[in-house]
Design a protein around this motif. Structure first.
Motif, mmCIF file in Angstrom:
data_model
loop_
_atom_site.group_PDB
_atom_site.id
_atom_site.type_symbol
_atom_site.label_atom_id
_atom_site.label_comp_id
_atom_site.label_asym_id
_atom_site.label_seq_id
_atom_site.Cartn_x
_atom_site.Cartn_y
_atom_site.Cartn_z
ATOM 1 N N LEU A 15 0.825 -1.207 0.000
ATOM 2 C CA LEU A 15 0.000 0.000 0.000
ATOM 3 C C LEU A 15 0.860 1.258 0.000
ATOM 4 O O LEU A 15 0.537 2.246 -0.668
ATOM 5 N N ASP A 16 1.967 1.214 0.723
ATOM 6 C CA ASP A 16 2.901 2.336 0.733
ATOM 7 C C ASP A 16 3.509 2.547 -0.655
ATOM 8 O O ASP A 16 3.605 3.679 -1.136
ATOM 9 N N LEU A 17 3.895 1.455 -1.301
ATOM 10 C CA LEU A 17 4.430 1.546 -2.658
ATOM 11 C C LEU A 17 3.374 2.083 -3.624
ATOM 12 O O LEU A 17 3.684 2.874 -4.516
ATOM 13 N N ARG A 18 2.143 1.657 -3.458
ATOM 14 C CA ARG A 18 1.054 2.121 -4.328
ATOM 15 C C ARG A 18 0.875 3.632 -4.177
ATOM 16 O O ARG A 18 0.748 4.355 -5.171
ATOM 17 N N LYS A 19 0.886 4.096 -2.937
ATOM 18 C CA LYS A 19 0.742 5.534 -2.676
ATOM 19 C C LYS A 19 1.891 6.307 -3.328
ATOM 20 O O LYS A 19 1.671 7.319 -3.988
ATOM 21 N N ASN A 66 3.750 5.370 -5.817
ATOM 22 C CA ASN A 66 3.609 5.244 -7.267
ATOM 23 C C ASN A 66 2.611 6.273 -7.802
ATOM 24 O O ASN A 66 2.871 6.935 -8.808
ATOM 25 N N TYR A 67 1.478 6.413 -7.152
ATOM 26 C CA TYR A 67 0.470 7.384 -7.589
ATOM 27 C C TYR A 67 0.986 8.812 -7.458
ATOM 28 O O TYR A 67 0.707 9.652 -8.316
ATOM 29 N N GLN A 68 1.729 9.098 -6.382
ATOM 30 C CA GLN A 68 2.305 10.433 -6.224
ATOM 31 C C GLN A 68 3.279 10.746 -7.356
ATOM 32 O O GLN A 68 3.238 11.839 -7.935
ATOM 33 N N LEU A 69 4.145 9.787 -7.679
ATOM 34 C CA LEU A 69 5.101 10.003 -8.766
ATOM 35 C C LEU A 69 4.399 10.103 -10.116
ATOM 36 O O LEU A 69 4.851 10.850 -10.992
ATOM 37 N N LEU A 70 3.313 9.392 -10.294
ATOM 38 C CA LEU A 70 2.534 9.494 -11.526
ATOM 39 C C LEU A 70 2.041 10.929 -11.707
ATOM 40 O O LEU A 70 2.202 11.518 -12.774
ATOM 41 N N ASP A 71 1.445 11.481 -10.663
ATOM 42 C CA ASP A 71 0.952 12.856 -10.740
ATOM 43 C C ASP A 71 2.084 13.842 -11.012
ATOM 44 O O ASP A 71 1.958 14.731 -11.860
ATOM 45 N N ILE A 72 3.184 13.694 -10.293
ATOM 46 C CA ILE A 72 4.334 14.582 -10.485
ATOM 47 C C ILE A 72 4.858 14.461 -11.909
ATOM 48 O O ILE A 72 5.136 15.463 -12.573
ATOM 49 N N HIS A 73 4.986 13.232 -12.381
ATOM 50 C CA HIS A 73 5.525 13.002 -13.715
ATOM 51 C C HIS A 73 4.647 13.665 -14.784
ATOM 52 O O HIS A 73 5.155 14.379 -15.657
#
Length: 123
Positions: free
Chosen positions: A97-101, A103-110
């Motif tokens: 779940l931590d990795l998922r969070k 991953n989603y944060q980096l997706l938005d930033i990217h």
């Protein structure tokens, strides 16, 4: 999930999807840097400045670091039986779940950074 448990195969699938997406993001960053370096002389005014390039390189490092972290988790999961279910309280699932969070944060930033860079260099 089956009967309130999570099968490791489901987690592994999500890891594979994330890693493919991260590979794509890293490739996009490389393409942006390469494009910026090869702008024609008349378009140099549109190129990224050194601070923007440093931010882009740092972003690439963050993407690579997350991919490495996922690789480590995959290695840990190999010690478990493929069909062994875990609960939502299990350490591997909370890590997931931590990795998922992240991953989603980096997706938005990217997506924000790539969109801004495309506007900046006028692609």
């Amino acid at each position: 999930m089956k009967n309130g448990t999570i099968h490791l195969m489901e987690i592994e699938l999500e890891h594979k999807l994330w890693k493919k997406r991260l590979d794509l993001f890293i490739t996009e960053v490389d393409l942006m840097i390469h494009h910026n370096q090869n702008l024609p002389a008349e378009r140099k005014k549109d190129s990224l400045n050194s601070i923007e390039l440093i931010a882009l390189e740092e972003h690439k490092e963050n993407l690579t670091r997350l991919k490495s972290r996922i690789d480590v988790k995959e290695q840990e999961l190999k010690f478990y039986n493929k069909d062994f279910p875990i609960t939502e309280e299990h350490e591997y699932y909370t890590d997931h779940l931590d990795l998922r969070k992240k991953n989603y944060q980096l997706l938005d930033i990217h997506l924000d950074r790539i969109r801004d860079i495309i506007k900046e260099i006028g692609i």
